[in-house]
Every structure is written in structure tokens, then in C-alpha cells.
Design a protein around this motif. Structure first.
Motif, PDB file in Angstrom:
ATOM      1  N   CYS A   4       0.815  -1.240  -0.066  1.00  0.00           N
ATOM      2  CA  CYS A   4       0.037  -0.042  -0.066  1.00  0.00           C
ATOM      3  C   CYS A   4       0.771   1.082   0.003  1.00  0.00           C
ATOM      4  O   CYS A   4       1.684   1.268   0.783  1.00  0.00           O
ATOM      5  CB  CYS A   4      -1.052  -0.004   1.164  1.00  0.00           C
ATOM      6  SG  CYS A   4      -1.719   1.658   1.490  1.00  0.00           S
ATOM      7  N   CYS A   7       0.356   3.068   3.917  1.00  0.00           N
ATOM      8  CA  CYS A   7       0.468   2.225   5.256  1.00  0.00           C
ATOM      9  C   CYS A   7       1.597   1.299   5.107  1.00  0.00           C
ATOM     10  O   CYS A   7       2.197   0.723   6.007  1.00  0.00           O
ATOM     11  CB  CYS A   7      -0.543   1.934   5.855  1.00  0.00           C
ATOM     12  SG  CYS A   7      -1.268   0.412   5.044  1.00  0.00           S
ATOM     13  N   CYS A  16      -4.439  -0.089   0.230  1.00  0.00           N
ATOM     14  CA  CYS A  16      -5.380  -0.961   0.946  1.00  0.00           C
ATOM     15  C   CYS A  16      -6.699  -0.396   1.187  1.00  0.00           C
ATOM     16  O   CYS A  16      -6.853   0.926   1.097  1.00  0.00           O
ATOM     17  CB  CYS A  16      -4.702  -1.384   2.118  1.00  0.00           C
ATOM     18  SG  CYS A  16      -4.719  -0.079   3.388  1.00  0.00           S
ATOM     19  N   CYS A  19      -6.599   2.645   3.657  1.00  0.00           N
ATOM     20  CA  CYS A  19      -5.981   3.784   3.347  1.00  0.00           C
ATOM     21  C   CYS A  19      -7.077   4.457   2.292  1.00  0.00           C
ATOM     22  O   CYS A  19      -7.105   5.722   2.162  1.00  0.00           O
ATOM     23  CB  CYS A  19      -4.564   3.620   3.105  1.00  0.00           C
ATOM     24  SG  CYS A  19      -3.645   3.113   4.181  1.00  0.00           S
TER      25      CYS A  19
END
Ligand SMILES: [Zn+2]
Length: 200
Positions: A4, A7, A16, A19
């Protein structure tokens, strides 16, 4: 499987689910921007009324339209900060460094959603969501500590915005914040965090 771009957890997409929601309200935005760095430079220079060569970091406003981030002179919900040009070493790592420094999950500090993106020509860039702009574009009013201390250009000298000591800022927090005991601890952690990154 890739990481991701916010993160750094494993995901099949650019971001993800969590996020994507925090950064883009769930829109499926790709981490590769639809414009290149030279295109960014051109737009920025066209709209900038003064040529800023002294500033270390170049920044510009970004707006989310459907699932595309577009350069936008003002009113964007994001700030884009690419690699700056200048006589310093490792300039190309600055976006990644800022992204890591702002990693909420690593340092347990409260930060606005942010990500490490890529221009269309593969150059890295950092983006951060503005905490003072709501999703519908409305702007939240902000006050800084100089205002709380009643310091203005008229009644204070030179660098008045940055003249308060950490202790004076803490005193102001005591006067103005109802949840002072909780906030003062967060404030102290931030000071320690900032000092720990310095070279002595
Ligand atoms: Zn994520």
C-alpha cells in the motif's frame, strides 16, 4: 502482491481498503499520477506569481475528481510535494523520507493521511491530505499560536510567529483547550519526536 502506498501493508492495489477510504473517500485512485514531473513544473510556473527558487520544498494543490488527482491552483484537498531541485545530496529521497516521518503506524503520532505517489515519468512524490479542508471543499478556519498569544505584525517584531517557547505554547494550551491534560501529553510527545530526528 504489492505494498500500500500509504501504510506499506501488503495489498493487491495501489492502496489498501482502509487507506483508500481515509485518503480518497474510497475512490480507486492509482498511485501513478496522470501527469509527469515536467508537466507539473509547467503548470506550477504558469500559476505561480513569484518564482520561488529559495524555498527548499516545492508544493502545489491537488484536487480529487472521480478517481483522478488533478493539479489545481487552489481549493484542493491535497498538497503535492515532489523532489526539489537544489545543491543538496539525496534530494530524490525527500518524498520517501517525509512519507516515513509521517508514518502514523510507525511512530504512533497523529498525522493527516499521506502517501508516496509516482509521477507519470516514474519520479516519486509525496502527497498529504489537508486537515483544514473538508471533503466537500469547505475550509475550516485555523488559528495559530501567535494569534492565540495576540501577537501580530503590528505589535510584535520580526520573527514573532516563531518566537514563543515550548513552555509558552503549553501555557496557551492550558488557557484555551478544555481537554488540556490529554492534549499537553500529545504536544510533549511531538516535541520529543521532532528533537529525536535532529543531529546534535
Ligand atoms: Zn494502507
Amino acid at each position: 502482491m504489492s505494498k500500500c502506498h500509504s501504510c506499506l501493508k501488503d495489498t493487491n492495489d495501489s492502496f489498501c481498503t482502509s487507506c483508500r477510504k481515509k485518503l480518497f473517500g474510497g475512490a480507486n485512485v492509482n498511485h501513478v499520477l496522470q501527469f509527469t514531473r515536467p508537466e507539473f513544473n509547467e503548470i506550477r510556473f504558469e500559476h505561480s506569481n513569484r518564482l520561488s527558487i529559495s524555498g527548499i520544498r516545492v508544493k502545489y494543490s491537488l484536487k480529487l475528481e472521480q478517481k483522478e488527482l488533478k493539479l489545481n491552483e487552489e481549493g484542493g484537498q491535497y498538497i503535492i510535494k515532489p523532489v526539489s531541485y537544489g545543491p543538496f545530496r539525496n534530494m530524490e529521497s525527500i518524498p520517501a523520507n517525509e512519507h516515513l516521518t509521517m508514518a502514523e503506524q510507525v511512530f504512533k503520532i497523529n498525522t493527516p493521511p499521506n502517501a508516496l505517489m509516482t509521477f507519470g515519468n516514474d519520479e516519486p512524490t509525496y502527497i498529504v491530505k489537508r486537515f483544514d479542508v473538508l471533503n466537500d471543499g469547505r475550509k475550516l478556519l485555523q488559528e495559530d499560536f501567535a494569534q492565540l498569544a495576540n501577537k501580530t505584525e503590528e505589535n510584535a517584531e520580526g520573527n514573532y510567529k516563531y518566537d514563543l517557547s515550548y513552555e509558552e505554547v503549553a501555557e496557551l494550551m492550558k488557557n484555551y483547550i478544555a481537554a488540556y491534560p490529554i492534549e499537553i501529553e500529545k504536544y510533549f510527545s511531538l516535541i520529543l519526536f521532532n528533537l529525536s530526528g535532529r543531529e546534535w
